[in-house]
Design a protein around this motif. Sequence first.
Motif, PDB file in Angstrom:
ATOM      1  N   PHE A 263       0.846  -1.190   0.000  1.00 56.69           N
ATOM      2  CA  PHE A 263       0.000   0.000   0.000  1.00 56.69           C
ATOM      3  C   PHE A 263       0.885   1.245   0.000  1.00 56.69           C
ATOM      4  N   VAL A 264       0.776   2.049  -1.021  1.00 58.50           N
ATOM      5  CA  VAL A 264       1.594   3.250  -1.117  1.00 58.50           C
ATOM      6  C   VAL A 264       0.887   4.393  -0.390  1.00 58.50           C
ATOM      7  N   VAL A 265       1.595   4.997   0.540  1.00 58.25           N
ATOM      8  CA  VAL A 265       0.983   6.049   1.344  1.00 58.25           C
ATOM      9  C   VAL A 265       1.299   7.422   0.778  1.00 58.25           C
TER      10      VAL A 265
ATOM     11  N   VAL B 173     -14.706   5.147  -5.490  1.00 59.14           N
ATOM     12  CA  VAL B 173     -14.428   3.825  -6.063  1.00 59.14           C
ATOM     13  C   VAL B 173     -12.954   3.676  -6.440  1.00 59.14           C
ATOM     14  N   GLY B 174     -12.391   2.540  -6.108  1.00 58.73           N
ATOM     15  CA  GLY B 174     -11.037   2.202  -6.561  1.00 58.73           C
ATOM     16  C   GLY B 174      -9.924   3.005  -5.926  1.00 58.73           C
ATOM     17  N   LEU B 175     -10.157   3.521  -4.719  1.00 60.67           N
ATOM     18  CA  LEU B 175      -9.124   4.344  -4.092  1.00 60.67           C
ATOM     19  C   LEU B 175      -8.370   3.612  -2.972  1.00 60.67           C
ATOM     20  N   GLY B 176      -8.702   2.348  -2.758  1.00 60.04           N
ATOM     21  CA  GLY B 176      -7.893   1.576  -1.812  1.00 60.04           C
ATOM     22  C   GLY B 176      -8.567   1.181  -0.506  1.00 60.04           C
ATOM     23  N   LYS B 177      -9.874   1.320  -0.419  1.00 61.10           N
ATOM     24  CA  LYS B 177     -10.561   0.948   0.824  1.00 61.10           C
ATOM     25  C   LYS B 177     -10.441  -0.549   1.092  1.00 61.10           C
ATOM     26  N   THR B 178     -10.756  -1.331   0.078  1.00 59.34           N
ATOM     27  CA  THR B 178     -10.708  -2.783   0.260  1.00 59.34           C
ATOM     28  C   THR B 178      -9.274  -3.238   0.504  1.00 59.34           C
ATOM     29  N   HIS B 179      -8.355  -2.614  -0.194  1.00 61.93           N
ATOM     30  CA  HIS B 179      -6.943  -2.939   0.005  1.00 61.93           C
ATOM     31  C   HIS B 179      -6.565  -2.762   1.487  1.00 61.93           C
ATOM     32  N   LEU B 180      -6.930  -1.641   2.052  1.00 63.31           N
ATOM     33  CA  LEU B 180      -6.611  -1.378   3.458  1.00 63.31           C
ATOM     34  C   LEU B 180      -7.299  -2.369   4.394  1.00 63.31           C
TER      35      LEU B 180
ATOM     36  N   ASN C 123      -9.351   6.507 -11.088  1.00 63.27           N
ATOM     37  CA  ASN C 123      -9.082   5.788  -9.841  1.00 63.27           C
ATOM     38  C   ASN C 123      -7.909   4.839 -10.009  1.00 63.27           C
ATOM     39  N   ILE C 124      -7.471   4.294  -8.878  1.00 63.75           N
ATOM     40  CA  ILE C 124      -6.255   3.480  -8.889  1.00 63.75           C
ATOM     41  C   ILE C 124      -6.492   2.173  -9.651  1.00 63.75           C
ATOM     42  N   ARG C 125      -7.686   1.683  -9.557  1.00 61.95           N
ATOM     43  CA  ARG C 125      -7.962   0.422 -10.245  1.00 61.95           C
ATOM     44  C   ARG C 125      -7.754   0.588 -11.742  1.00 61.95           C
ATOM     45  N   GLU C 126      -8.250   1.705 -12.263  1.00 61.49           N
ATOM     46  CA  GLU C 126      -8.109   1.937 -13.693  1.00 61.49           C
ATOM     47  C   GLU C 126      -6.643   2.171 -14.064  1.00 61.49           C
ATOM     48  N   LEU C 127      -5.951   2.838 -13.160  1.00 61.01           N
ATOM     49  CA  LEU C 127      -4.528   3.093 -13.379  1.00 61.01           C
ATOM     50  C   LEU C 127      -3.765   1.769 -13.457  1.00 61.01           C
ATOM     51  N   GLU C 128      -4.025   0.884 -12.520  1.00 63.96           N
ATOM     52  CA  GLU C 128      -3.395  -0.432 -12.529  1.00 63.96           C
ATOM     53  C   GLU C 128      -3.775  -1.199 -13.790  1.00 63.96           C
ATOM     54  N   GLY C 129      -5.035  -1.060 -14.173  1.00 63.74           N
ATOM     55  CA  GLY C 129      -5.521  -1.737 -15.375  1.00 63.74           C
ATOM     56  C   GLY C 129      -4.749  -1.277 -16.597  1.00 63.74           C
TER      57      GLY C 129
HETATM   58  P1  ADP Z   1     -11.896   0.431  -3.275  1.00 56.29           P
HETATM   59  O1  ADP Z   1     -12.185  -0.706  -2.343  1.00 56.29           O
HETATM   60  O2  ADP Z   1     -11.701   1.723  -2.567  1.00 56.29           O
HETATM   61  O3  ADP Z   1     -12.894   0.549  -4.399  1.00 56.29           O
HETATM   62  P2  ADP Z   1      -9.549  -1.113  -3.860  1.00 56.29           P
HETATM   63  O4  ADP Z   1      -9.017  -1.269  -2.481  1.00 56.29           O
HETATM   64  O5  ADP Z   1     -10.203  -2.301  -4.452  1.00 56.29           O
HETATM   65  O6  ADP Z   1     -10.512   0.150  -3.966  1.00 56.29           O
HETATM   66  O7  ADP Z   1      -8.351  -0.622  -4.788  1.00 56.29           O
HETATM   67  C1  ADP Z   1      -8.379  -0.739  -6.191  1.00 56.29           C
HETATM   68  C2  ADP Z   1      -7.020  -1.158  -6.684  1.00 56.29           C
HETATM   69  O8  ADP Z   1      -6.104  -0.103  -6.490  1.00 56.29           O
HETATM   70  C3  ADP Z   1      -6.473  -2.358  -5.945  1.00 56.29           C
HETATM   71  O9  ADP Z   1      -5.811  -3.196  -6.847  1.00 56.29           O
HETATM   72  C4  ADP Z   1      -5.505  -1.769  -4.957  1.00 56.29           C
HETATM   73  O10 ADP Z   1      -4.447  -2.633  -4.652  1.00 56.29           O
HETATM   74  C5  ADP Z   1      -5.019  -0.537  -5.685  1.00 56.29           C
HETATM   75  N1  ADP Z   1      -4.662   0.546  -4.771  1.00 56.29           N
HETATM   76  C6  ADP Z   1      -5.485   1.499  -4.277  1.00 56.29           C
HETATM   77  N2  ADP Z   1      -4.828   2.334  -3.469  1.00 56.29           N
HETATM   78  C7  ADP Z   1      -3.544   1.905  -3.449  1.00 56.29           C
HETATM   79  C8  ADP Z   1      -2.362   2.365  -2.791  1.00 56.29           C
HETATM   80  N3  ADP Z   1      -2.357   3.439  -2.005  1.00 56.29           N
HETATM   81  N4  ADP Z   1      -1.218   1.674  -3.005  1.00 56.29           N
HETATM   82  C9  ADP Z   1      -1.204   0.600  -3.816  1.00 56.29           C
HETATM   83  N5  ADP Z   1      -2.281   0.116  -4.455  1.00 56.29           N
HETATM   84  C10 ADP Z   1      -3.431   0.754  -4.287  1.00 56.29           C
END
Ligand code: ADP
Length: 475
Positions: free
Chosen positions: A149-151, A182-189, A340-346
Amino acid sequence: MSETEAGLPIDKNELQKDYSAETLTPSKEIIAVWKQVHKALRGEFGEAIFRSWLKPLKLQAQYHGTLEVSVPTRFMKDWIQTHYAKRILAMAADKSSEIKRLEIVVVQGAMIDDEPVVPSKKANENTKQKSDVFDVTSTLDERFTFDSFVVGKPNALAHAAARRVVESATVPFNPLFIYGGVGLGKTHLMHAIAAMIGEQQPEKQVMYLSAEKFMYQFVKALRSNETMAFKEFFRGVDVLMIDDIQFIAGKESTQEEFFHTFNALVDQNKQIIISADKAPSDLTGIEERLRSRLAWGLVADIQPSTYELRLGIVKAKRDQLQVDVPDSVLEFLALKVTSNIRELEGALNRIVAHADVSKNIITLESTQDVLQDLLRSHDRRITIDEIQRKVAEHYNIRLSDMHSARRARQVARPRQVAMYLAKQLTARSLPEIGRKFGGRDHTTVMHAVRKIEELSNDDASFAQDVEVLRRALTG
Ligand code: ADP
Ligand code: MG
């Protein structure tokens, strides 16, 4: 959001995949492997389970060690992920060393004719899986850890709160409520918390589940007259984590049950962690008493990402994938893929997959090429005129001030915001943008872009403002 007959929400966003089909077509070998695995699943899990859950699985794509299979609903995806994914992956990996990961995606179209039946305990007995939907370890995504998780500024508070919960000997705040888009890292945390508690305090019973699953379990318990068992089960945990609580909006009986569970756990001083897409006070369709209860502990938001954070994330992802991606490409992605981050990763996955398949190196040019549709989808809808209008309206200045020579801060700043958005949301070059803003030089535009990035990094509420505008435009 639509609902299936069982009243379970389906996430339409899940239906959109961003990998282009032709580059990711599975090889002959992989198709053959999948056929064997699919067939073997029937023997492994029995006819009933196979028909209910596994038969609809379809091979979708193959990229970078990942085998992608599809199912028709989000609910099936969750269930298969929890119960069968590990085994499916093991079987596939056994047959081909190329396969390292299994990705389950939701693809609509192959609509199921009969609603999946939850396998009875009996049907499940001859499998190695626990019949428990609440088996925490199997629902956690191993990639979602604190390490990965990048802070950055936008998520610093939520991250610190999450660490606090893990490191505290006592319950530091109850509940911890994390919210953000959406896709900002809630589930990740959330997964990171669950995994770390599981590691450091294995005696603790941690339960992580989506609100959707909570509701599903509850409805199932109601139907089979097992509400007592349901109550006991949930009230016996040490840490209860519910993801995406907004899903129970409008579901009164589920809310009622959740409210009582919540209170019972708080009374016993058990930690509760909740996530949502909005702050408690903004959750519509949730009873007032529950909303106020949710806000009792610590409410931590995750702000829209900044350029800085996005760049940090793609860099981390590059290290993790161990692929050769030039910095210029990562900067380009961080600048362009902002939703969002998900799209960025995609987007990153897609260029990596493309290079993998085509055996070409990744360049800025190839990136623009591969992501053409994604980048164009932004451009098609948004013009500089539109941006100027929206921004002028937002800051309550005259549209003509977008072109004027006035340099007073109250018009100059909005103008810079508009230039920044024009750079981000359209494919126009810096000189073209300059021309649209009363014939300004391209260096002025560049300066504006930098300035807005800087301000966004330093000032969360300013960043939020820009994000609101961006959303209004891309909406
Ligand atoms: P949300 O639950 O908020 O919709 P997710 O936790 O599913 O979002 O995050 C979407 C994707 O972006 C995941 O693959 C997650 O690992 C990645 N991601 C989001 N925030 C970060 C972060 N700060 N550092 C690394 N990866 C992140
Ligand atoms: Mg989530």
